[in-house]
Design a protein around this motif. Structure first.
Motif, mmCIF file in Angstrom:
data_model
loop_
_atom_site.group_PDB
_atom_site.id
_atom_site.type_symbol
_atom_site.label_atom_id
_atom_site.label_comp_id
_atom_site.label_asym_id
_atom_site.label_seq_id
_atom_site.Cartn_x
_atom_site.Cartn_y
_atom_site.Cartn_z
ATOM 1 N N LEU A 297 0.829 -1.213 0.000
ATOM 2 C CA LEU A 297 0.000 0.000 0.000
ATOM 3 C C LEU A 297 0.862 1.260 0.000
ATOM 4 O O LEU A 297 0.546 2.227 -0.701
ATOM 5 N N ARG A 298 1.956 1.240 0.763
ATOM 6 C CA ARG A 298 2.864 2.391 0.746
ATOM 7 C C ARG A 298 3.468 2.585 -0.648
ATOM 8 O O ARG A 298 3.659 3.713 -1.104
ATOM 9 N N SER A 299 3.706 1.476 -1.354
ATOM 10 C CA SER A 299 4.259 1.600 -2.711
ATOM 11 C C SER A 299 3.238 2.202 -3.666
ATOM 12 O O SER A 299 3.620 2.894 -4.608
ATOM 13 N N THR A 300 1.939 1.972 -3.424
ATOM 14 C CA THR A 300 0.931 2.590 -4.306
ATOM 15 C C THR A 300 0.901 4.101 -4.122
ATOM 16 O O THR A 300 0.603 4.837 -5.064
ATOM 17 N N VAL A 301 1.221 4.554 -2.894
ATOM 18 C CA VAL A 301 1.323 5.999 -2.658
ATOM 19 C C VAL A 301 2.564 6.535 -3.357
ATOM 20 O O VAL A 301 2.504 7.562 -4.050
ATOM 21 N N GLU A 302 3.689 5.829 -3.228
ATOM 22 C CA GLU A 302 4.931 6.251 -3.890
ATOM 23 C C GLU A 302 4.766 6.307 -5.406
ATOM 24 O O GLU A 302 5.334 7.183 -6.069
ATOM 25 N N GLN A 303 3.987 5.380 -5.947
ATOM 26 C CA GLN A 303 3.767 5.337 -7.399
ATOM 27 C C GLN A 303 2.608 6.241 -7.830
ATOM 28 O O GLN A 303 2.198 6.238 -8.995
ATOM 29 N N GLU A 304 2.042 6.981 -6.863
ATOM 30 C CA GLU A 304 1.008 7.987 -7.100
ATOM 31 C C GLU A 304 -0.311 7.432 -7.626
ATOM 32 O O GLU A 304 -1.036 8.088 -8.370
ATOM 33 N N PHE A 305 -0.625 6.178 -7.238
ATOM 34 C CA PHE A 305 -1.958 5.648 -7.512
ATOM 35 C C PHE A 305 -2.895 5.937 -6.345
ATOM 36 O O PHE A 305 -4.111 5.816 -6.472
ATOM 37 N N MET A 306 -2.320 6.277 -5.198
ATOM 38 C CA MET A 306 -3.092 6.695 -4.027
ATOM 39 C C MET A 306 -2.379 7.881 -3.404
ATOM 40 O O MET A 306 -1.174 8.054 -3.590
ATOM 41 N N GLY A 307 -3.148 8.671 -2.642
ATOM 42 C CA GLY A 307 -2.562 9.777 -1.904
ATOM 43 C C GLY A 307 -2.380 9.386 -0.440
ATOM 44 O O GLY A 307 -3.040 8.470 0.059
ATOM 45 N N GLY A 308 -1.498 10.087 0.221
ATOM 46 C CA GLY A 308 -1.290 9.844 1.639
ATOM 47 C C GLY A 308 -2.557 10.008 2.451
ATOM 48 O O GLY A 308 -2.768 9.314 3.450
ATOM 49 N N TRP A 309 -3.448 10.909 2.025
ATOM 50 C CA TRP A 309 -4.702 11.123 2.748
ATOM 51 C C TRP A 309 -5.558 9.859 2.759
ATOM 52 O O TRP A 309 -6.299 9.614 3.718
ATOM 53 N N GLN A 310 -5.443 9.040 1.699
ATOM 54 C CA GLN A 310 -6.204 7.795 1.671
ATOM 55 C C GLN A 310 -5.671 6.806 2.705
ATOM 56 O O GLN A 310 -6.437 6.117 3.366
#
Length: 194
Positions: free
Chosen positions: A149-162
């Motif tokens: 899940l942290r990698s999806t934030v790094e890859q910009e498919f999710m935001g930290g707010w999610q």
């Protein structure tokens, strides 16, 4: 904890490979029952599902099970529930569980647990409800998922707010009170729009 606080718990219909999974399901159910709460869950009596339900009942809590007709035999419907609701579909099951609770908590489990956890989280990010969503990371069970899940934030498919919409902890005695406290500030849900 408010009287009859309804907590929706997703967990495995199998016990898993490690005794600590059963122990944490028992501890979660005991905590709910001992604090006058109400367990809302999938209505089965096998695996962690059966363990948490029995522990809640043994500690004096209420247990509300919601199970589709097609799974009554497969998951061995738990007729010891305070209330057992047999519904037509999985969608109806998940919606009823969501409507009957003030917060969500996922314990270790398999694909069904994952799907239910992600759906509750998705509904929250879309604004269908603002109920707290927790993930109990017993013995590092969800470490790999959290890394992904942290990698999806790094890859910009999710935001930290999610990511901030979920609460993750390895201690059930710390996580449940945090979910309950957070639920005290939840506005009315829009689950009827799903």
């Amino acid at each position: 904890m408010q009287a009859s606080f309804p907590l929706c718990v997703y967990c495995g219909s199998r016990p898993g490979a490690r005794p600590e999974f059963t122990e944490v399901a028992r501890a979660t159910g005991h905590w709910i029952g001992a604090h006058g709460g109400q367990l809302v869950y999938g209505g089965g009596r096998n695996g962690l599902m059966g363990t948490i339900a029995q522990a809640t009942l043994d500690a004096g809590g209420r247990v509300v099970g919601v199970i589709p007709k097609a799974l009554v035999e497969k998951e061995w419907a738990n007729h010891a529930c305070t209330e057992l609701h047999v519904v037509e579909t999985m969608h109806e099951r998940k919606r009823q569980m969501a409507e009957r609770c003030d917060a969500f908590l996922a314990l270790p489990g398999g694909i069904g647990t994952f799907e239910e956890f992600f759906e509750a989280w998705t509904w929250r990010q879309l604004g269908y409800h603002d109920k707290p969503v927790g993930l109990l990371n017993t013995g590092g069970y969800y470490d790999g998922l959290m890394s992904f899940l942290r990698s999806t934030v790094e890859q910009e498919f999710m935001g930290g707010w999610q990511m901030d919409l979920i609460q993750v902890d390895s201690d059930v005695h710390r996580l449940i009170p945090e979910l309950i406290q957070a639920a005290g500030f939840s506005p009315e849900s829009r689950l009827d729009e799903i």
